[in-house]
Design an enzyme around this catalytic site. Structure first.
Site, PDB file in Angstrom:
ATOM      1  N   GLY A 237      13.100  -4.499  12.240  1.00 15.50           N
ATOM      2  CA  GLY A 237      12.038  -3.356  11.728  1.00 15.50           C
ATOM      3  C   GLY A 237      10.772  -4.052  11.286  1.00 15.50           C
ATOM      4  O   GLY A 237       9.874  -3.323  10.397  1.00 15.50           O
TER       5      GLY A 237
ATOM      6  N   HIS B 235       9.045  -8.775   0.950  1.00 16.04           N
ATOM      7  CA  HIS B 235       9.046  -7.647   0.124  1.00 16.04           C
ATOM      8  C   HIS B 235       9.783  -8.113  -1.254  1.00 16.04           C
ATOM      9  O   HIS B 235      10.860  -8.405  -1.001  1.00 16.04           O
ATOM     10  CB  HIS B 235       9.625  -6.421   0.701  1.00 16.04           C
ATOM     11  CG  HIS B 235       9.231  -5.934   1.914  1.00 16.04           C
ATOM     12  ND1 HIS B 235       8.191  -4.700   1.990  1.00 16.04           N
ATOM     13  CD2 HIS B 235       9.208  -6.366   3.227  1.00 16.04           C
ATOM     14  CE1 HIS B 235       7.792  -4.594   3.170  1.00 16.04           C
ATOM     15  NE2 HIS B 235       8.320  -5.552   4.142  1.00 16.04           N
TER      16      HIS B 235
ATOM     17  N   ASN C 100      11.702  -8.639   6.937  1.00 17.25           N
ATOM     18  CA  ASN C 100      11.919  -7.942   8.033  1.00 17.25           C
ATOM     19  C   ASN C 100      11.602  -8.878   9.305  1.00 17.25           C
ATOM     20  O   ASN C 100      10.482  -9.433   9.088  1.00 17.25           O
ATOM     21  CB  ASN C 100      11.460  -6.643   8.181  1.00 17.25           C
ATOM     22  CG  ASN C 100      11.873  -5.732   7.241  1.00 17.25           C
ATOM     23  OD1 ASN C 100      13.163  -5.578   6.999  1.00 17.25           O
ATOM     24  ND2 ASN C 100      10.955  -4.800   6.614  1.00 17.25           N
TER      25      ASN C 100
ATOM     26  N   HIS D 255       6.183 -11.953   5.961  1.00 15.70           N
ATOM     27  CA  HIS D 255       6.138 -11.786   4.360  1.00 15.70           C
ATOM     28  C   HIS D 255       7.251 -11.339   3.781  1.00 15.70           C
ATOM     29  O   HIS D 255       8.211 -10.824   4.475  1.00 15.70           O
ATOM     30  CB  HIS D 255       4.970 -10.319   4.248  1.00 15.70           C
ATOM     31  CG  HIS D 255       5.423  -9.300   5.237  1.00 15.70           C
ATOM     32  ND1 HIS D 255       5.553  -9.163   6.511  1.00 15.70           N
ATOM     33  CD2 HIS D 255       6.252  -8.295   4.908  1.00 15.70           C
ATOM     34  CE1 HIS D 255       5.662  -8.302   7.017  1.00 15.70           C
ATOM     35  NE2 HIS D 255       6.353  -7.562   6.047  1.00 15.70           N
TER      36      HIS D 255
ATOM     37  N   ILE E 140       0.875  -1.214  -0.136  1.00 19.05           N
ATOM     38  CA  ILE E 140      -0.059  -0.184  -0.105  1.00 19.05           C
ATOM     39  C   ILE E 140       0.975   1.234   0.130  1.00 19.05           C
ATOM     40  O   ILE E 140       0.308   2.340  -0.442  1.00 19.05           O
ATOM     41  CB  ILE E 140      -0.892  -0.268   1.247  1.00 19.05           C
ATOM     42  CG1 ILE E 140      -2.219   0.880   1.124  1.00 19.05           C
ATOM     43  CG2 ILE E 140      -0.120   0.422   2.437  1.00 19.05           C
ATOM     44  CD1 ILE E 140      -3.293   0.562   2.007  1.00 19.05           C
TER      45      ILE E 140
HETATM   46  P1  AMP Z   1       7.098  -4.784   7.353  1.00 20.19           P
HETATM   47  O1  AMP Z   1       7.928  -3.417   8.008  1.00 20.19           O
HETATM   48  O2  AMP Z   1       8.316  -5.612   6.690  1.00 20.19           O
HETATM   49  O3  AMP Z   1       6.184  -5.382   8.321  1.00 20.19           O
HETATM   50  O4  AMP Z   1       6.298  -4.083   6.067  1.00 20.19           O
HETATM   51  C1  AMP Z   1       4.851  -4.336   6.420  1.00 20.19           C
HETATM   52  C2  AMP Z   1       4.461  -3.704   4.887  1.00 20.19           C
HETATM   53  O5  AMP Z   1       3.098  -3.811   4.770  1.00 20.19           O
HETATM   54  C3  AMP Z   1       4.624  -2.282   4.862  1.00 20.19           C
HETATM   55  O6  AMP Z   1       5.386  -2.065   3.691  1.00 20.19           O
HETATM   56  C4  AMP Z   1       3.261  -1.743   4.844  1.00 20.19           C
HETATM   57  O7  AMP Z   1       3.210  -0.564   3.716  1.00 20.19           O
HETATM   58  C5  AMP Z   1       2.444  -2.772   4.240  1.00 20.19           C
HETATM   59  N1  AMP Z   1       1.007  -2.856   4.433  1.00 20.19           N
HETATM   60  C6  AMP Z   1       0.215  -2.646   5.556  1.00 20.19           C
HETATM   61  N2  AMP Z   1      -0.841  -2.686   5.424  1.00 20.19           N
HETATM   62  C7  AMP Z   1      -1.115  -3.131   4.135  1.00 20.19           C
HETATM   63  C8  AMP Z   1      -2.370  -3.128   3.288  1.00 20.19           C
HETATM   64  N3  AMP Z   1      -3.281  -3.097   3.946  1.00 20.19           N
HETATM   65  N4  AMP Z   1      -2.275  -3.532   1.997  1.00 20.19           N
HETATM   66  C9  AMP Z   1      -0.920  -3.765   1.427  1.00 20.19           C
HETATM   67  N5  AMP Z   1       0.144  -3.485   1.993  1.00 20.19           N
HETATM   68  C10 AMP Z   1       0.248  -2.857   3.403  1.00 20.19           C
END
Ligand code: AMP
Ligand code: ZN
Length: 115
Positions: free
Chosen positions: A95, A104, A89, A102, A34
Site C-alpha cells: 500500500g 508513519h 508501507n 517513510h 497532509i
Molecule cells: P504511503 O501510503 O505510506 O506511501 O503514505 C504516503 C503519505 O504521504 C500519505 O499518508 C499522504 O497523506 C502523505 N503525503 C503525501 N504528500 C504529502 C505532503 N506534501 N505533505 C505531507 N504529507 C504528504
C-alpha cells in the site's frame, strides 16, 4: 546525497515544497502528514532518497535505528501520552503511495480515521 527530482519527499527535504516540520537533522526529517489519520500523524523520512524498505541494506542499519528511536521522542514532544503506532508501507501490495521510504507515526486520543 542521492535525490530524485520527481519525488515529493525529496522536494520537501530540499525545501521546494512546504511541510509542517517537527524535526530535522543531517540524516532525517519529520513532518506532519497532509491527510492525518489521527490527532498526531508524523512522517519520519530519511533525507537520502531510498525508494522503500526493499532497497534498505545493512549499511542503513544505523539510519533505520535513528528513525525508530526518534518516534517516541517526537510523540512525547507532541504531547502523546496514550501510545502510538509506527507503520511502514512497502511496495504495491504494502500500500505504499509515495516511493521514498517513510515511517508513519500516529497517536493521540481515539477515534482515529484509519488504523
Ligand atoms: P504511503 O501510503 O505510506 O506511501 O503514505 C504516503 C503519505 O504521504 C500519505 O499518508 C499522504 O497523506 C502523505 N503525503 C503525501 N504528500 C504529502 C505532503 N506534501 N505533505 C505531507 N504529507 C504528504
Ligand atoms: Zn525522494
Amino acid at each position: 546525497m542521492s535525490t530524485d527530482p520527481n519525488c515529493i519527499f525529496c522536494k520537501i527535504v530540499a525545501g521546494q515544497i512546504p511541510a509542517k516540520k517537527a524535526y530535522e537533522d543531517d540524516d532525517l526529517i519529520a513532518f506532519h502528514d497532509i491527510h492525518p489519520w489521527a490527532p498526531v500523524h508524523l512522517l519520519l523520512v530519511p533525507k537520502r532518497h531510498i525508494a522503500s524498505m526493499e532497497s534498505v541494506t545493512e549499511q542503513d542499519g544505523a539510519l533505520m535505528g535513528k528513525l525508530m528511536v526518534l518516534a517516541p521522542r517526537l510523540m512525547a514532544e507532541a504531547g502523546v501520552t496514550g501510545g502510538f503506532r509506527q507503520v511502514i508501507n512497502t511496495g504495491r501490495d504494502g500500500g505504499q503511495e509515495v516511493h521514498h521510504l517513510h515511517m508513519h507515526v500516529i497517536g493521540g486520543p481515539r477515534p482515529w480515521a484509519k488504523g
